[in-house]
Write a protein that holds these residues in place. Structure first.
Motif, short mmCIF file in Angstrom:
data_model
loop_
_atom_site.label_atom_id
_atom_site.label_comp_id
_atom_site.label_asym_id
_atom_site.label_seq_id
_atom_site.Cartn_x
_atom_site.Cartn_y
_atom_site.Cartn_z
N MET A 1 3.48 -6.42 5.91
CA MET A 1 3.61 -5.11 5.28
C MET A 1 4.70 -5.10 4.20
O MET A 1 4.90 -4.08 3.55
CB MET A 1 3.90 -4.03 6.33
CG MET A 1 5.24 -4.15 7.02
SD MET A 1 5.58 -2.74 8.16
CE MET A 1 4.45 -3.07 9.49
N GLY A 2 5.37 -6.23 3.97
CA GLY A 2 6.42 -6.28 2.97
C GLY A 2 7.58 -5.37 3.33
O GLY A 2 8.13 -4.66 2.47
N PHE A 3 8.00 -5.41 4.59
CA PHE A 3 9.03 -4.50 5.08
C PHE A 3 10.37 -4.85 4.45
O PHE A 3 10.72 -6.02 4.29
CB PHE A 3 9.12 -4.62 6.61
CG PHE A 3 9.69 -3.41 7.29
CD1 PHE A 3 9.02 -2.19 7.23
CD2 PHE A 3 10.88 -3.47 7.99
CE1 PHE A 3 9.53 -1.06 7.86
CE2 PHE A 3 11.41 -2.35 8.62
CZ PHE A 3 10.72 -1.14 8.55
N ASN B 1 0.82 -1.22 0.00
CA ASN B 1 0.00 0.00 0.00
C ASN B 1 0.85 1.26 0.00
O ASN B 1 0.54 2.25 0.68
CB ASN B 1 -0.92 -0.02 1.24
CG ASN B 1 -2.11 0.93 1.11
OD1 ASN B 1 -2.43 1.40 0.03
ND2 ASN B 1 -2.75 1.22 2.23
N ASN B 2 1.94 1.25 -0.77
CA ASN B 2 2.88 2.37 -0.71
C ASN B 2 2.42 3.60 -1.47
O ASN B 2 3.13 4.61 -1.49
CB ASN B 2 4.28 1.94 -1.18
CG ASN B 2 4.28 1.45 -2.62
OD1 ASN B 2 3.27 1.56 -3.32
ND2 ASN B 2 5.40 0.92 -3.07
N THR B 3 1.24 3.55 -2.07
CA THR B 3 0.71 4.75 -2.73
C THR B 3 -0.12 5.61 -1.78
O THR B 3 -0.50 6.72 -2.15
CB THR B 3 -0.16 4.35 -3.95
OG1 THR B 3 -1.25 3.52 -3.51
CG2 THR B 3 0.67 3.61 -4.99
N LEU B 4 -0.41 5.11 -0.59
CA LEU B 4 -1.14 5.92 0.38
C LEU B 4 -0.29 7.13 0.75
O LEU B 4 0.84 6.99 1.20
CB LEU B 4 -1.45 5.09 1.64
CG LEU B 4 -2.32 5.76 2.70
CD1 LEU B 4 -3.74 5.93 2.18
CD2 LEU B 4 -2.32 4.95 3.99
N ARG C 1 -0.23 1.85 6.81
CA ARG C 1 -0.49 1.35 5.45
C ARG C 1 -1.16 -0.03 5.50
O ARG C 1 -2.10 -0.31 4.75
CB ARG C 1 0.81 1.26 4.66
CG ARG C 1 1.49 2.58 4.39
CD ARG C 1 2.74 2.40 3.52
NE ARG C 1 3.56 3.59 3.47
CZ ARG C 1 3.30 4.64 2.70
NH1 ARG C 1 2.25 4.63 1.91
NH2 ARG C 1 4.11 5.69 2.72
N LEU C 2 -0.66 -0.90 6.38
CA LEU C 2 -1.24 -2.23 6.52
C LEU C 2 -2.69 -2.13 6.98
O LEU C 2 -3.57 -2.82 6.44
CB LEU C 2 -0.41 -3.04 7.52
CG LEU C 2 -0.96 -4.42 7.92
CD1 LEU C 2 -1.09 -5.33 6.71
CD2 LEU C 2 -0.05 -5.05 8.97
#
Length: 475
Positions: A403-405, A3-6, A360-361
């Motif tokens: 969260m794909g950290f 969700n890195n576009t938030l 984001r998560l």
């Protein structure tokens, strides 16, 4: 990351002690024609009188610890001694810190001022902090203060550097590092900066043009309720709620979900030596996840309802109270308050990325989940995942994976868990949540799992083994 576009924005509050040589202070006083001779030797009873620490900090700050001046000042901070002969600093240390910042990219103000403009950096005093003794100056700044005799010509003062509102970008972290580097100086500088155990790094998180949506906040509340002990494992004992080593007021966000009174349930306990399992009694003090979900996702719950559940006071691990601010009260942000004081760019970066990653998560979960209008139960969407139950192997690594950290961040924060493991001298209470079937599962202690952020549990890679279904991008 997920969700890195938030378009999340953030700001940091860096609490620190700023140290400076006598020549810098004298030059500042001479420039302003203040005519305020420096007084270094002050009787203890006078220091106690001059202390400006509010009542809640009176146990950690008992005296005014900096030098005094004799000249006049109308500044609100310049408290005078009972005989009127000397006074505390006004904003002199803040002005000295301001002068070393690049292009002086900040403005100075009293911490009691009502600040609404966060388009630029600013410096303020902090009533929860104080200067340090000479031995500490030598220990912290030994590259420029070789011994206690040399430290006699140095003074220190507690202050806070507050950032402007920043986007989550590499440029923002570079900007933070630049400001930190300027305050810390070099071995040849006549100033320096460092954190003490009373200092904290606070991160405010929000959205640029609107409040964080209520469903996102509900899912964030659920995540933080489940993983508070595991996240706390990233921090030293004095920044953990309930620790006997705690020296700051950081309350749990899970208190609304404690059982009163606690009750006994049967738990299946596995003995690795005999390779057998037996059911044993265990005191549980937290509600089941089913009960917690019904409160957080209750039909018709309002923003205030969620904030009340998570703690409607500033002094929590995560401060939710600012979400209820009115238009003239200040920004509506979540404030993550648990991190210890820090003046190291990479540490700031990875903690900011972690807490913004939690938001984001939560926002992702809110977008793919459905909530039953009658029961309030939140169910998985078509391609989504939800938390199902407590399990014995819960870990901060779960959050990394969901969260794909980034791998570098996993190593960094995982290293923090390993570093702080075993530093707690004891706890005031043990909080054990009850599973939905009341026969197993607990919140566990943080720090389980591999330090480098790897797991050895999930056999098929879909996340089901620890109660989540990973979205396709993370499978």
């Amino acid at each position: 990351m997920l969700n890195n576009t938030l378009p999340i924005t953030f700001g940091v509050e860096l609490e620190l002690v700023f140290a400076f040589h006598e020549t810098l202070l004298q030059a500042h006083l001479d420039k302003g024609n203040v005519g305020a001779p420096i007084v270094k030797d002050i009787a203890s009873k006078v220091r106690k009188y001059l202390s400006r620490a509010p009542l809640q900090y009176s146990q950690t700050i008992t005296e005014y610890t900096s030098w005094a001046l004799t000249g006049r000042s109308s500044h609100a901070l310049a408290k005078r001694s009972h005989d009127g002969k000397i006074r505390c600093y006004g904003d002199e240390p803040l002005q000295l810190a301001h002068a070393v910042l690049p292009s002086q990219l900040a403005y100075v103000h009293d911490d009691r001022d009502h600040v609404m403009d966060f388009t630029q950096w600013h410096l303020t005093n902090d009533s929860s902090l104080s200067g340090v003794d000479k031995a500490t100056l030598v220990r912290k700044l030994g590259d420029r203060i070789p011994d206690v005799a040399a430290a006699y010509n140095w003074d220190s003062y507690g202050l806070e550097l507050v950032s402007r509102v920043l986007p989550v970008t590499d440029a923002s972290f570079t900007e933070i590092s630049t400001m930190i580097t300027a305050l810390k100086g070099t071995p040849t500088s006549l100033h320096g900066a460092f954190p003490t155990p009373l200092c904290g790094l606070h991160v405010h998180v929000g959205l640029p043009s609107s409040p964080i949506p209520l469903p996102t906040l509900q899912h964030l509340a659920y995540i933080l309720t489940m993983y508070e002990p595991q996240i706390s494992a990233m921090h030293p004992a004095h920044r953990r709620e309930g620790s006997s080593a705690a020296n700051v007021d950081i309350a749990s966000n899970r208190d609304a979900f404690l059982l009163d009174p606690a009750k006994v349930v049967k738990k299946l306990v596995f003995n690795p030596l005999t390779r057998s399992a037996t059911r044993k009694n265990r005191w549980v003090t937290m509600m089941s996840l089913d009960q917690i979900r019904k409160q957080i996702f209750a039909p018709g719950i309002t923003l205030k309802g969620v904030v009340d559940l998570m703690g409607n006071m500033k002094t929590h691990i995560v401060n939710w109270s600012y979400l209820l601010r009115g238009p003239t009260d200040g920004p509506t942000t979540l404030e993550f308050r648990q991190h210890e004081g820090c003046l190291y760019g990479p540490s700031v970066k990875w903690w900011v990325l972690f807490v913004t990653g939690l938001v984001r998560l939560a926002d992702h979960l809110a977008g793919i989940s459905t909530t039953d209008a009658v029961t309030g139960e939140t169910n998985a969407g078509v391609v989504g995942y939800v938390f199902h139950e407590w399990h014995d192997n819960m870990s901060y690594v779960d959050l990394f994976e969901m969260m794909g950290f980034p791998e570098e961040g996993r190593r960094w924060l995982g290293g923090q868990v390993a570093y702080h493991a075993g530093t707690d001298g004891g706890t005031k209470r043990e909080v054990t949540p009850v599973s939905d079937d009341e026969e197993g599962g607990d919140g566990g202690e943080g720090g389980k799992g591999a330090v480098l952020g790897k797991r050895d549990r999930d056999d098929d890679g879909d996340g089901d083994d620890w109660g989540v279904r990973l979205p396709p991008a993370l499978r």
